[in-house]
Design an enzyme around this catalytic site. Structure first.
Site, mmCIF file in Angstrom:
data_model
loop_
_atom_site.group_PDB
_atom_site.id
_atom_site.type_symbol
_atom_site.label_atom_id
_atom_site.label_comp_id
_atom_site.label_asym_id
_atom_site.label_seq_id
_atom_site.Cartn_x
_atom_site.Cartn_y
_atom_site.Cartn_z
ATOM 1 N N ARG A 1 -3.781 3.547 -16.404
ATOM 2 C CA ARG A 1 -4.180 4.189 -15.342
ATOM 3 C C ARG A 1 -4.947 5.730 -15.295
ATOM 4 N NH1 ARG A 1 -0.975 5.419 -11.690
ATOM 5 N NH2 ARG A 1 -2.347 4.890 -9.914
ATOM 6 N N GLY B 1 0.849 -1.292 -0.019
ATOM 7 C CA GLY B 1 -0.390 -0.084 0.171
ATOM 8 C C GLY B 1 0.912 1.288 0.203
ATOM 9 N N GLU C 1 3.956 -7.185 1.499
ATOM 10 C CA GLU C 1 3.477 -7.531 -0.184
ATOM 11 C C GLU C 1 3.628 -6.007 -0.836
ATOM 12 O OE1 GLU C 1 -0.702 -8.675 0.986
ATOM 13 O OE2 GLU C 1 -0.517 -10.246 1.688
ATOM 14 N N PRO C 2 4.601 -5.707 -0.506
ATOM 15 C CA PRO C 2 5.010 -4.214 -0.980
ATOM 16 C C PRO C 2 5.115 -4.882 -2.977
ATOM 17 C CG PRO C 2 6.976 -4.880 0.238
ATOM 18 C CD PRO C 2 5.806 -5.806 0.047
ATOM 19 N N GLY C 3 4.125 -3.612 -3.584
ATOM 20 C CA GLY C 3 4.221 -3.439 -5.328
ATOM 21 C C GLY C 3 4.741 -2.171 -5.813
ATOM 22 N N TYR D 1 -8.819 5.937 -13.639
ATOM 23 C CA TYR D 1 -8.463 6.445 -11.929
ATOM 24 C C TYR D 1 -8.286 7.930 -11.524
ATOM 25 C CZ TYR D 1 -6.847 1.583 -10.767
ATOM 26 O OH TYR D 1 -6.385 0.201 -10.816
ATOM 27 N N CYS E 1 -10.572 5.447 -30.038
ATOM 28 C CA CYS E 1 -11.596 6.103 -30.074
ATOM 29 C C CYS E 1 -12.543 6.496 -28.714
ATOM 30 C CB CYS E 1 -12.350 5.879 -31.405
ATOM 31 S SG CYS E 1 -11.920 5.582 -32.241
HETATM 32 N N1 LLP Z 1 -1.287 -6.793 -0.656
HETATM 33 C C1 LLP Z 1 -2.427 -6.912 -1.598
HETATM 34 C C2 LLP Z 1 -3.842 -8.328 -0.926
HETATM 35 C C3 LLP Z 1 -3.435 -5.477 -2.745
HETATM 36 O O1 LLP Z 1 -4.089 -6.173 -3.023
HETATM 37 C C4 LLP Z 1 -2.387 -5.671 -2.755
HETATM 38 C C5 LLP Z 1 -2.907 -3.876 -4.660
HETATM 39 C C6 LLP Z 1 -0.754 -5.185 -3.490
HETATM 40 C C7 LLP Z 1 -0.873 -6.155 -1.589
HETATM 41 C C8 LLP Z 1 0.385 -4.129 -3.309
HETATM 42 O O2 LLP Z 1 -0.661 -3.083 -2.470
HETATM 43 P P1 LLP Z 1 1.232 -1.872 -3.356
HETATM 44 O O3 LLP Z 1 1.834 -2.159 -2.185
HETATM 45 O O4 LLP Z 1 1.270 -1.934 -4.783
HETATM 46 O O5 LLP Z 1 -0.086 -0.629 -3.441
HETATM 47 N N2 LLP Z 1 -4.325 -1.220 -10.536
HETATM 48 C C9 LLP Z 1 -4.221 -0.099 -9.195
HETATM 49 C C10 LLP Z 1 -3.925 -0.661 -7.808
HETATM 50 C C11 LLP Z 1 -4.172 -1.962 -7.215
HETATM 51 C C12 LLP Z 1 -4.172 -2.296 -6.173
HETATM 52 C C13 LLP Z 1 -4.321 -3.556 -6.084
HETATM 53 N N3 LLP Z 1 -4.246 -4.730 -4.681
HETATM 54 C C14 LLP Z 1 -3.528 1.230 -9.364
HETATM 55 O O6 LLP Z 1 -2.670 1.036 -10.575
HETATM 56 O O7 LLP Z 1 -3.420 2.114 -9.000
#
Ligand code: LLP
Length: 420
Positions: free
Chosen positions: A315, A240, A275-277, A319, A344
């Site tokens: 995105r 997050g 769980e970083p993304g 969003y 389009c």
């Molecule tokens: N763990 C869980 C259970 C999640 O659902 C997510 C993201 C993460 C970890 C990783 O979150 P992060 O660290 O990346 O914030 N498509 C959207 C973002 C969707 C996120 C979904 N879940 C965007 O482009 O902003």
């Protein structure tokens, strides 16, 4: 901090001028920097280094490209997966079953079997119903599924409503006030080993306070569970942490995040899982595009029509997200422009009335901070192909995902004989 900087007036990915990549593979193309991926993975690890027991699972959904996952696995990260497809990718990239967390509100029976057979380290279960089904599937195989219960703490993450996951009305997790009862009932099932709790309140968070509020509630739940005789050895704090999309925006650093986690969670006596993304891969990629033409508009700012579109980078359309736009070879002049793709739909708009480097037909430009939730959210809408991906490492680069041409997509379609 990333490795997309100007060298002699030309924007480079590490030491590769972006024009070289455009010449080699065409546009649009995502370009990832290996050094940036490593830098962010290391910064995240360093931010948590003071905590005794830590497990970091890269959220594959943010960028599932195999080469990106390989960098993550070489950095010692596990994976957070949400589908059988992501699980297969994690294994293919060298992540091992025990280092993989399986999240998601709709795991199918087939995916549960796939996870059990891969020896998944932890299933994050999101409902009592799911736990009962998983327990039965595991027991029928003589196995025990190792699980954490994902709770919904009813905390407002103060982010975009479509990526907020921790409010009571969101579909994720079980209500925190019912969690102890569910945990206790699931723990006695023969096919399940309940070992912990999990929380993830949303993505692109700009403030630590909502996370802190959620973690405090999780700590209270752990105490309640233990008081009731349950064992809790793991707490998954999700992902997050947000990143700046606009030059000048300020976000909490991994070090500040780690300090908060230490303050709130260090007495829990559990393995803390993360769980970083986005925070790892967001700034590690750009979407490189070429201007098709500049079209006069009726009311001022011209339309700069680029060859990337909402099918390549969803995105902004989904969003209203902001991505900084920079010329690869800035002339020094500026313009106020509406930057749009060729699709389009009016939603295929990257920026309206934006002050950007002056661009003309044929010029190259980038959308920055496109390394997370970029290529992975691409589609073939308007019968466009799937965008190509490249990774740079110092002065070298490689295609890490071929461009999938429209003809390849059409080749998978069939006209039944009764329509011939
Ligand atoms: N763990 C869980 C259970 C999640 O659902 C997510 C993201 C993460 C970890 C990783 O979150 P992060 O660290 O990346 O914030 N498509 C959207 C973002 C969707 C996120 C979904 N879940 C965007 O482009 O902003």
């Amino acid at each position: 901090m990333d490795h997309f900087e100007y060298q002699n007036g030309v924007l480079c990915a590490e030491d590769v001028p972006l024009g070289t990549i455009a010449d080699a593979v065409g546009t649009p193309v995502y370009v990832y920097s290996r050094a940036t991926l490593e830098r962010h993975a290391r910064a995240f690890k360093a931010g948590l280094a003071h905590l005794p027991k830590v497990h970091i699972a890269f959220a594959i959904k943010a960028n599932p490209n195999l080469a990106v996952l390989k960098v993550m696995s070489r950095e010692g990260l596990g994976a957070d997966v949400v589908s059988g497809g992501e699980l297969a990718r994690a294994l293919a990239a060298g992540m091992t079953g025990p280092d993989i967390v399986f999240s998601g509100v709709g795991k199918t029976a087939a995916e549960m079997v796939q996870g059990l057979e891969a020896g998944i380290g932890q299933f994050n279960i999101e409902s009592e119903e799911e736990g009962i089904e998983l327990a039965a599937i595991a027991a029928a195989r003589g196995l025990r599924a190792v699980c954490a219960l994902r709770v919904n703490p009813d905390v407002d993450a103060r982010t975009h409503e479509k990526i907020s996951t921790g409010k009571a009305e969101n579909k994720f997790g079980v209500p925190i006030d019912r969690a102890a009862g569910i945990y206790t009932r699931l723990a006695v099932l023969p096919g399940i080993e309940m070992r912990g709790v999990a929380v993830h309140i949303g993505s692109q968070l700009q403030q630590l306070q909502p996370l802190e509020d959620a973690f405090i509630k999780l700590g209270e739940l752990i105490a309640e569970l233990r008081a009731g005789g349950q064992s809790v050895t793991h707490a998954d704090l999700g992902g997050g942490l947000g990143v700046p999309y606009k030059a000048g925006d300020v976000f909490p650093s991994p070090a500040e995040y780690g300090a908060m986690v230490g303050r709130v969670c260090s007495q829990w006596d559990v393995t803390l899982m993360f769980e970083p993304g986005r925070v790892i891969c967001g700034n590690a990629g750009v979407l490189l595009t070429r201007v098709i033409r500049v079209k006069r508009s009726s009311n001022g700012a011209p339309f700069v029509v680029v060859d990337a579109a909402m099918n390549d980078l969803a995105r902004p359309a989904m969003y209203g997200a902001w991505h900084d736009i920079d010329a690869v070879v800035p002339s020094g002049s500026r313009m106020i422009a509406n930057v749009v793709g060729p699709i389009c739909e009016t939603g295929d708009t990257f920026a309206m009335g934006r002050d950007i480097d002056a661009l003309e037909a044929g010029d190259l430009a980038v959308f920055r901070t496109a390394g997370a939730y970029g290529a992975t959210m691409a589609s073939s809408y308007n019968s466009r192909g799937f965008v190509c991906e490249v990774m740079v490492d110092g002065a070298k680069f490689a295609v890490v995902a071929d461009r999938i041409l429209p003809a390849a997509i059409t080749a998978a379609e069939r006209v039944p004989e009764w329509l011939e």
